[in-house]
Design a protein around this motif. Structure first.
Motif, PDB file in Angstrom:
ATOM      1  N   GLN B   6       0.875  -1.168   0.000  1.00 39.00           N
ATOM      2  CA  GLN B   6       0.000   0.000   0.000  1.00 39.00           C
ATOM      3  C   GLN B   6       0.908   1.212   0.000  1.00 39.00           C
ATOM      4  OE1 GLN B   6      -2.686  -2.012   3.289  1.00 39.00           O
ATOM      5  NE2 GLN B   6      -3.695  -0.171   2.508  1.00 39.00           N
ATOM      6  N   SER B   7       0.924   1.933  -1.085  1.00 38.75           N
ATOM      7  CA  SER B   7       1.909   2.999  -1.277  1.00 38.75           C
ATOM      8  C   SER B   7       1.458   4.350  -0.749  1.00 38.75           C
ATOM      9  CB  SER B   7       2.242   3.121  -2.762  1.00 38.75           C
ATOM     10  OG  SER B   7       1.063   3.395  -3.496  1.00 38.75           O
ATOM     11  N   GLN B   8       0.259   4.429  -0.220  1.00 40.36           N
ATOM     12  CA  GLN B   8      -0.265   5.699   0.292  1.00 40.36           C
ATOM     13  C   GLN B   8      -0.388   5.614   1.810  1.00 40.36           C
ATOM     14  OE1 GLN B   8      -3.731   4.725  -1.871  1.00 40.36           O
ATOM     15  NE2 GLN B   8      -3.547   6.403  -3.330  1.00 40.36           N
ATOM     16  N   PRO B   9       0.574   6.126   2.545  1.00 38.87           N
ATOM     17  CA  PRO B   9       0.493   6.028   4.010  1.00 38.87           C
ATOM     18  C   PRO B   9      -0.691   6.819   4.574  1.00 38.87           C
ATOM     19  CG  PRO B   9       2.703   6.619   3.304  1.00 38.87           C
ATOM     20  CD  PRO B   9       1.814   6.724   2.093  1.00 38.87           C
ATOM     21  N   GLU B  10      -1.001   7.962   3.975  1.00 39.96           N
ATOM     22  CA  GLU B  10      -2.092   8.796   4.476  1.00 39.96           C
ATOM     23  C   GLU B  10      -2.841   9.427   3.310  1.00 39.96           C
ATOM     24  OE1 GLU B  10       0.061  10.317   8.626  1.00 39.96           O
ATOM     25  OE2 GLU B  10      -0.711  11.736   7.170  1.00 39.96           O
ATOM     26  N   MET B  11      -4.144   9.565   3.510  1.00 41.87           N
ATOM     27  CA  MET B  11      -4.966  10.254   2.529  1.00 41.87           C
ATOM     28  C   MET B  11      -6.044  11.035   3.258  1.00 41.87           C
ATOM     29  SD  MET B  11      -5.400   7.735  -0.712  1.00 41.87           S
ATOM     30  CE  MET B  11      -5.929   9.113  -1.712  1.00 41.87           C
ATOM     31  N   CYS B  23      -3.719  -0.558  -3.790  1.00 43.05           N
ATOM     32  CA  CYS B  23      -3.098  -1.760  -3.250  1.00 43.05           C
ATOM     33  C   CYS B  23      -2.572  -2.595  -4.411  1.00 43.05           C
ATOM     34  CB  CYS B  23      -4.105  -2.574  -2.439  1.00 43.05           C
ATOM     35  SG  CYS B  23      -3.505  -4.183  -1.883  1.00 43.05           S
ATOM     36  N   THR B  24      -1.352  -3.038  -4.293  1.00 44.42           N
ATOM     37  CA  THR B  24      -0.813  -3.995  -5.252  1.00 44.42           C
ATOM     38  C   THR B  24      -0.289  -5.187  -4.477  1.00 44.42           C
ATOM     39  OG1 THR B  24       1.354  -2.941  -5.241  1.00 44.42           O
ATOM     40  CG2 THR B  24      -0.196  -2.241  -6.950  1.00 44.42           C
ATOM     41  N   TYR B  25      -0.209  -6.306  -5.139  1.00 48.81           N
ATOM     42  CA  TYR B  25       0.237  -7.519  -4.463  1.00 48.81           C
ATOM     43  C   TYR B  25       1.076  -8.349  -5.413  1.00 48.81           C
ATOM     44  CZ  TYR B  25      -3.702  -9.479  -7.025  1.00 48.81           C
ATOM     45  OH  TYR B  25      -4.567  -9.841  -8.022  1.00 48.81           O
ATOM     46  N   ASP B  26       1.805  -9.252  -4.843  1.00 52.82           N
ATOM     47  CA  ASP B  26       2.648 -10.123  -5.644  1.00 52.82           C
ATOM     48  C   ASP B  26       2.433 -11.557  -5.178  1.00 52.82           C
ATOM     49  OD1 ASP B  26       6.203 -10.653  -6.208  1.00 52.82           O
ATOM     50  OD2 ASP B  26       4.480 -10.914  -7.532  1.00 52.82           O
ATOM     51  N   THR B  27       2.099 -12.432  -6.090  1.00 49.76           N
ATOM     52  CA  THR B  27       1.896 -13.828  -5.765  1.00 49.76           C
ATOM     53  C   THR B  27       2.059 -14.675  -7.010  1.00 49.76           C
ATOM     54  OG1 THR B  27       0.347 -15.399  -4.770  1.00 49.76           O
ATOM     55  CG2 THR B  27      -0.598 -13.705  -6.186  1.00 49.76           C
ATOM     56  N   SER B  28       2.374 -15.931  -6.794  1.00 50.01           N
ATOM     57  CA  SER B  28       2.428 -16.898  -7.887  1.00 50.01           C
ATOM     58  C   SER B  28       1.185 -17.782  -7.890  1.00 50.01           C
ATOM     59  CB  SER B  28       3.681 -17.768  -7.762  1.00 50.01           C
ATOM     60  OG  SER B  28       3.679 -18.450  -6.527  1.00 50.01           O
ATOM     61  N   GLU B  29       0.299 -17.544  -6.921  1.00 45.01           N
ATOM     62  CA  GLU B  29      -0.937 -18.317  -6.817  1.00 45.01           C
ATOM     63  C   GLU B  29      -1.947 -17.840  -7.862  1.00 45.01           C
ATOM     64  OE1 GLU B  29      -1.352 -20.821  -4.746  1.00 45.01           O
ATOM     65  OE2 GLU B  29       0.565 -20.548  -3.704  1.00 45.01           O
ATOM     66  N   ASN B  30      -2.837 -18.749  -8.215  1.00 49.57           N
ATOM     67  CA  ASN B  30      -3.894 -18.396  -9.162  1.00 49.57           C
ATOM     68  C   ASN B  30      -5.251 -18.293  -8.474  1.00 49.57           C
ATOM     69  OD1 ASN B  30      -4.706 -17.842 -11.915  1.00 49.57           O
ATOM     70  ND2 ASN B  30      -5.719 -19.832 -11.878  1.00 49.57           N
ATOM     71  N   PHE B  91      -6.597  -1.486   5.576  1.00 49.31           N
ATOM     72  CA  PHE B  91      -5.591  -2.475   5.238  1.00 49.31           C
ATOM     73  C   PHE B  91      -6.077  -3.341   4.085  1.00 49.31           C
ATOM     74  CE2 PHE B  91      -2.574  -1.899   8.590  1.00 49.31           C
ATOM     75  CZ  PHE B  91      -3.299  -1.445   9.668  1.00 49.31           C
ATOM     76  N   CYS B  92      -5.194  -3.538   3.142  1.00 45.68           N
ATOM     77  CA  CYS B  92      -5.415  -4.491   2.064  1.00 45.68           C
ATOM     78  C   CYS B  92      -4.794  -5.818   2.506  1.00 45.68           C
ATOM     79  CB  CYS B  92      -4.735  -3.960   0.804  1.00 45.68           C
ATOM     80  SG  CYS B  92      -4.859  -5.004  -0.647  1.00 45.68           S
ATOM     81  N   ALA B  93      -5.445  -6.923   2.180  1.00 45.87           N
ATOM     82  CA  ALA B  93      -4.929  -8.211   2.636  1.00 45.87           C
ATOM     83  C   ALA B  93      -5.158  -9.287   1.584  1.00 45.87           C
ATOM     84  CB  ALA B  93      -5.585  -8.622   3.955  1.00 45.87           C
ATOM     85  N   PHE B  94      -4.270 -10.268   1.590  1.00 48.57           N
ATOM     86  CA  PHE B  94      -4.273 -11.373   0.628  1.00 48.57           C
ATOM     87  C   PHE B  94      -4.434 -12.683   1.378  1.00 48.57           C
ATOM     88  CE2 PHE B  94      -2.743 -13.557  -3.227  1.00 48.57           C
ATOM     89  CZ  PHE B  94      -2.284 -14.752  -2.699  1.00 48.57           C
ATOM     90  N   THR B 111      -3.292   2.320   4.967  1.00 50.47           N
ATOM     91  CA  THR B 111      -3.457   3.719   4.561  1.00 50.47           C
ATOM     92  C   THR B 111      -4.366   4.383   5.571  1.00 50.47           C
ATOM     93  OG1 THR B 111      -3.216   3.261   2.190  1.00 50.47           O
ATOM     94  CG2 THR B 111      -4.379   5.282   2.811  1.00 50.47           C
ATOM     95  N   ARG B 112      -3.875   5.457   6.144  1.00 47.00           N
ATOM     96  CA  ARG B 112      -4.695   6.191   7.114  1.00 47.00           C
ATOM     97  C   ARG B 112      -5.557   7.197   6.372  1.00 47.00           C
ATOM     98  NH1 ARG B 112      -4.359   6.323  12.305  1.00 47.00           N
ATOM     99  NH2 ARG B 112      -2.258   5.412  12.285  1.00 47.00           N
ATOM    100  N   LEU B 113      -6.858   7.038   6.444  1.00 45.00           N
ATOM    101  CA  LEU B 113      -7.801   7.917   5.749  1.00 45.00           C
ATOM    102  C   LEU B 113      -8.464   8.844   6.750  1.00 45.00           C
ATOM    103  CD1 LEU B 113      -9.352   8.708   3.163  1.00 45.00           C
ATOM    104  CD2 LEU B 113     -11.084   7.016   3.843  1.00 45.00           C
ATOM    105  N   GLN B 114      -8.404  10.128   6.434  1.00 42.29           N
ATOM    106  CA  GLN B 114      -9.068  11.144   7.247  1.00 42.29           C
ATOM    107  C   GLN B 114     -10.173  11.773   6.410  1.00 42.29           C
ATOM    108  OE1 GLN B 114      -8.225  12.173  10.606  1.00 42.29           O
ATOM    109  NE2 GLN B 114     -10.211  13.167  10.394  1.00 42.29           N
TER     110      GLN B 114
END
Lengths: 113, 117
Positions: B6-11, B23-30, B91-94, B111-114
């Protein structure tokens, strides 16, 4: 309906003291149970999980241990706390089906001084 | 191993406006699931929305929707008509799809959203 409890809610302990955090689930049987730690300003890190009584899997090497003495009870312990053990500890449960949505407890804030 | 970023710490967003959390993720799972969790000041983790990777249709829950791009491994959350109660850490989660044993969530850093007036 299912509920998950954690206690204590807040704990302040000196370095070197023991630790016991408890998590219990009501309204379901044979849940999968999880312990997560959330350090300040960071995401959750899975510490332990359990698929049954006495079955504990550890995800990261650390100063902590976990036990599951009863079906719906999950305990997080330490013999001697370190400063780095401070954080917010969350317990979660899920059903043992293919889709395992996790439901979280209210958490315990641990401060080690 | 899976990673979630998650590249945005605060918004910040004004009430009634729309905001998108990345949110981006990396996996080899399908076969896997993706989640957005909300953690308000009470620190209770609340599931906002989930997406099953085999479904092409984007998940929607009231004012919350996702843009799931499997090839790009991207999973953004859009909050429409933002409300003050949406103020929280998100939080984004896989989760890898399993066959009945315990599944493990891998979380992003949040990411903290206000939401402001």
């Amino acid at each position: 309906s299912q509920t998950i409890h954690q206690w204590p809610a807040t704990l302040v302990q000196p370095v070197g003291s023991p630790l016991s955090l408890e998590c219990t689930v009501e309204g379901t049987s044979n849940p999968n149970l999880y312990w997560y730690r959330q350090a300040a300003g960071r995401g959750l890190q899975l510490l332990f999980y359990s698929v049954g009584i006495g079955q504990i899997s550890s995800e990261v090497p650390q100063n902590l241990s976990a036990s599951r003495p009863q079906d719906r009870q999950f305990i997080l312990s330490s013999k001697k706390l370190l400063l780095s053990d401070s954080g917010f500890y969350l317990c979660a449960w899920s059903r043992g089906y293919t889709y395992n949505e996790q439901f979280f407890g209210p958490g315990t804030r641990l401060t080690v001084l | 191993a899976q990673t979630v970023t998650q590249s945005q710490p605060e918004m910040s967003v004004q009430e009634a406006e729309t905001v998108t959390l990345s949110c981006t993720y990396d996996t080899s799972e399908n076969n896997y699931y993706l989640f957005w969790y909300k953690q308000p000041p009470s620190r209770q983790m609340i599931l906002v929305i989930r997406q099953e990777a085999y479904k092409q249709q984007n998940a929607t829950e009231n004012r919350f929707s996702v843009n799931f791009q499997k090839a790009a491994k991207s999973f953004s959350l859009k909050i429409s008509d933002s409300q003050l109660g949406d103020t929280a850490m998100y939080f984004c989660a896989f989760m890898k799809r399993n066959t009945g044993t315990a599944s493990k969530l891998t979380f992003g850093t949040g990411t903290r959203l206000q939401v402001t007036l």
